[in-house]
Design a protein around this motif. Structure first.
Motif, mmCIF file in Angstrom:
data_model
loop_
_atom_site.group_PDB
_atom_site.id
_atom_site.type_symbol
_atom_site.label_atom_id
_atom_site.label_comp_id
_atom_site.label_asym_id
_atom_site.label_seq_id
_atom_site.Cartn_x
_atom_site.Cartn_y
_atom_site.Cartn_z
ATOM 1 N N CYS A 43 -18.566 -6.961 -2.920
ATOM 2 C CA CYS A 43 -17.576 -7.951 -3.341
ATOM 3 C C CYS A 43 -17.249 -8.898 -2.182
ATOM 4 C CB CYS A 43 -16.299 -7.259 -3.803
ATOM 5 S SG CYS A 43 -16.537 -6.224 -5.256
ATOM 6 N N ALA A 44 -17.014 -10.155 -2.510
ATOM 7 C CA ALA A 44 -16.724 -11.159 -1.484
ATOM 8 C C ALA A 44 -15.362 -11.807 -1.721
ATOM 9 C CB ALA A 44 -17.821 -12.225 -1.478
ATOM 10 N N CYS A 45 -14.802 -12.312 -0.653
ATOM 11 C CA CYS A 45 -13.508 -12.987 -0.692
ATOM 12 C C CYS A 45 -13.513 -14.113 -1.729
ATOM 13 C CB CYS A 45 -13.182 -13.547 0.693
ATOM 14 S SG CYS A 45 -11.557 -14.302 0.806
ATOM 15 N N GLY A 46 -12.461 -14.163 -2.541
ATOM 16 C CA GLY A 46 -12.315 -15.206 -3.547
ATOM 17 C C GLY A 46 -12.842 -14.820 -4.915
ATOM 18 N N GLN A 47 -13.617 -13.737 -4.993
ATOM 19 C CA GLN A 47 -14.162 -13.301 -6.276
ATOM 20 C C GLN A 47 -13.111 -12.575 -7.100
ATOM 21 O OE1 GLN A 47 -17.418 -10.662 -5.097
ATOM 22 N NE2 GLN A 47 -18.847 -12.034 -6.141
ATOM 23 N N GLU A 48 -13.189 -12.726 -8.411
ATOM 24 C CA GLU A 48 -12.425 -11.900 -9.349
ATOM 25 C C GLU A 48 -13.250 -10.619 -9.492
ATOM 26 O OE1 GLU A 48 -9.307 -10.988 -11.932
ATOM 27 O OE2 GLU A 48 -9.502 -12.870 -10.842
ATOM 28 N N VAL A 49 -12.678 -9.461 -9.111
ATOM 29 C CA VAL A 49 -13.447 -8.222 -9.070
ATOM 30 C C VAL A 49 -12.782 -7.118 -9.881
ATOM 31 C CG1 VAL A 49 -14.409 -8.747 -6.780
ATOM 32 C CG2 VAL A 49 -12.344 -7.368 -6.950
ATOM 33 N N THR A 50 -13.596 -6.170 -10.302
ATOM 34 C CA THR A 50 -13.129 -4.922 -10.894
ATOM 35 C C THR A 50 -13.778 -3.808 -10.087
ATOM 36 O OG1 THR A 50 -12.965 -5.898 -13.097
ATOM 37 C CG2 THR A 50 -13.081 -3.488 -12.970
ATOM 38 N N VAL A 51 -12.951 -2.943 -9.505
ATOM 39 C CA VAL A 51 -13.429 -1.856 -8.645
ATOM 40 C C VAL A 51 -12.815 -0.556 -9.148
ATOM 41 C CG1 VAL A 51 -13.526 -0.999 -6.270
ATOM 42 C CG2 VAL A 51 -13.534 -3.446 -6.688
ATOM 43 N N MET A 52 -13.609 0.510 -9.101
ATOM 44 C CA MET A 52 -13.110 1.828 -9.489
ATOM 45 C C MET A 52 -13.345 2.798 -8.348
ATOM 46 S SD MET A 52 -14.220 4.131 -12.718
ATOM 47 C CE MET A 52 -13.838 5.849 -12.757
ATOM 48 N N GLY A 53 -12.344 3.609 -8.033
ATOM 49 C CA GLY A 53 -12.493 4.578 -6.956
ATOM 50 C C GLY A 53 -11.312 5.517 -6.900
ATOM 51 N N ARG A 54 -11.202 6.217 -5.773
ATOM 52 C CA ARG A 54 -10.138 7.196 -5.575
ATOM 53 C C ARG A 54 -9.194 6.709 -4.487
ATOM 54 N NH1 ARG A 54 -12.934 11.761 -4.280
ATOM 55 N NH2 ARG A 54 -13.372 12.023 -6.478
ATOM 56 N N LEU A 55 -7.895 6.907 -4.706
ATOM 57 C CA LEU A 55 -6.909 6.524 -3.699
ATOM 58 C C LEU A 55 -6.958 7.509 -2.535
ATOM 59 C CD1 LEU A 55 -3.805 5.566 -5.858
ATOM 60 C CD2 LEU A 55 -5.442 4.045 -4.723
ATOM 61 N N ARG A 56 -7.173 6.970 -1.338
ATOM 62 C CA ARG A 56 -7.189 7.799 -0.127
ATOM 63 C C ARG A 56 -5.794 7.941 0.453
ATOM 64 N NH1 ARG A 56 -12.191 5.801 3.632
ATOM 65 N NH2 ARG A 56 -13.755 7.199 2.759
ATOM 66 N N SER A 57 -5.011 6.878 0.376
ATOM 67 C CA SER A 57 -3.665 6.912 0.945
ATOM 68 C C SER A 57 -2.765 5.961 0.174
ATOM 69 C CB SER A 57 -3.689 6.507 2.422
ATOM 70 O OG SER A 57 -4.125 5.164 2.552
ATOM 71 N N VAL A 58 -1.454 6.259 0.213
ATOM 72 C CA VAL A 58 -0.441 5.405 -0.405
ATOM 73 C C VAL A 58 0.730 5.355 0.558
ATOM 74 C CG1 VAL A 58 1.105 5.082 -2.373
ATOM 75 C CG2 VAL A 58 -1.159 6.082 -2.735
ATOM 76 N N ASP A 59 1.149 4.146 0.944
ATOM 77 C CA ASP A 59 2.230 3.973 1.912
ATOM 78 C C ASP A 59 3.218 2.925 1.442
ATOM 79 O OD1 ASP A 59 1.168 5.702 4.003
ATOM 80 O OD2 ASP A 59 -0.357 4.157 4.276
ATOM 81 N N PHE A 60 4.504 3.209 1.657
ATOM 82 C CA PHE A 60 5.549 2.210 1.453
ATOM 83 C C PHE A 60 5.729 1.488 2.771
ATOM 84 C CE2 PHE A 60 10.117 1.212 1.929
ATOM 85 C CZ PHE A 60 10.149 0.151 1.042
ATOM 86 N N CYS A 61 5.645 0.168 2.757
ATOM 87 C CA CYS A 61 5.729 -0.622 3.979
ATOM 88 C C CYS A 61 6.941 -1.544 3.946
ATOM 89 C CB CYS A 61 4.448 -1.439 4.161
ATOM 90 S SG CYS A 61 2.983 -0.430 4.247
ATOM 91 N N PRO A 62 8.048 -1.133 4.552
ATOM 92 C CA PRO A 62 9.202 -2.025 4.612
ATOM 93 C C PRO A 62 8.957 -3.112 5.659
ATOM 94 C CG PRO A 62 9.698 0.027 5.721
ATOM 95 C CD PRO A 62 8.304 0.145 5.165
ATOM 96 N N GLN A 63 8.891 -4.341 5.226
ATOM 97 C CA GLN A 63 8.665 -5.449 6.146
ATOM 98 C C GLN A 63 9.923 -6.299 6.194
ATOM 99 O OE1 GLN A 63 5.196 -7.120 4.339
ATOM 100 N NE2 GLN A 63 3.807 -5.732 5.391
ATOM 101 N N ASP A 64 9.953 -7.249 7.119
ATOM 102 C CA ASP A 64 11.145 -8.079 7.302
ATOM 103 C C ASP A 64 11.602 -8.747 6.003
ATOM 104 O OD1 ASP A 64 11.084 -7.412 9.959
ATOM 105 O OD2 ASP A 64 10.011 -9.220 10.559
ATOM 106 N N ALA A 65 10.724 -9.499 5.390
ATOM 107 C CA ALA A 65 11.118 -10.282 4.227
ATOM 108 C C ALA A 65 11.073 -9.480 2.926
ATOM 109 C CB ALA A 65 10.215 -11.509 4.096
ATOM 110 N N GLU A 66 9.987 -8.743 2.717
ATOM 111 C CA GLU A 66 9.814 -8.080 1.436
ATOM 112 C C GLU A 66 9.039 -6.779 1.608
ATOM 113 O OE1 GLU A 66 7.668 -9.104 -2.769
ATOM 114 O OE2 GLU A 66 8.470 -10.735 -1.586
ATOM 115 N N ALA A 67 9.503 -5.734 0.966
ATOM 116 C CA ALA A 67 8.814 -4.457 1.016
ATOM 117 C C ALA A 67 7.567 -4.505 0.133
ATOM 118 C CB ALA A 67 9.750 -3.355 0.520
ATOM 119 N N SER A 68 6.636 -3.598 0.404
ATOM 120 C CA SER A 68 5.431 -3.533 -0.422
ATOM 121 C C SER A 68 4.921 -2.101 -0.470
ATOM 122 C CB SER A 68 4.347 -4.454 0.136
ATOM 123 O OG SER A 68 3.937 -4.025 1.415
#
Length: 126
Positions: A43-68
């Motif tokens: 897959c390349a930058c700018g493409q509309e993609v569909t990917v299937m896989g397994r989640l390796r990690s999940v993190d809550f990232c509190p940043q200055d402006a907006e959490a993600s």
């Protein structure tokens, strides 16, 4: 040994002698291909993609402006970072889950990223 028997023997021998992580990556790649998803490595930058896989990690990232909420999805070829802006948690999004995601691919810090991807949590393959 015929051609089919030789191929089956080679696959069995490979499973007996390969590293578990390599075999897991092969299984993920095969499941992804069967589902019709794209290989993350292709897959390349700018493409509309569909990917299937397994989640390796999940993190809550509190940043200055907006959490993600950030997660790394691995399809057997390469990892893709999934980022849901303004989310602290999404039910079902946890390490080890198999997911199918769709969105426009970006690159941030040399990593492939999907922002606010559409997602589907898949049943575990047996």
């Amino acid at each position: 040994m015929g051609g089919t028997d030789a191929g089956a023997f080679r696959r069995m021998l490979r499973k007996l002698t390969s590293d578990v992580e390599v075999l897991d990556a092969d299984d993920l790649t095969e499941d992804s291909a069967k589902s019709g998803a794209q290989r993350a490595a292709e897959c390349a930058c700018g493409q509309e993609v569909t990917v299937m896989g397994r989640l390796r990690s999940v993190d809550f990232c509190p940043q200055d402006a907006e959490a993600s909420l950030e997660a790394e999805l691995f399809d057997g070829t390469e990892g893709v970072t999934l980022i849901w802006m303004g989310r602290r948690r999404i039910p079902g999004i946890e390490p080890g889950r198999t997911m199918r995601v769709r969105g426009r691919l970006s690159v941030r810090g040399g990593r492939k990223v999907l922002y606010n991807p559409y997602y589907e949590i898949c049943q575990a393959q047996t």
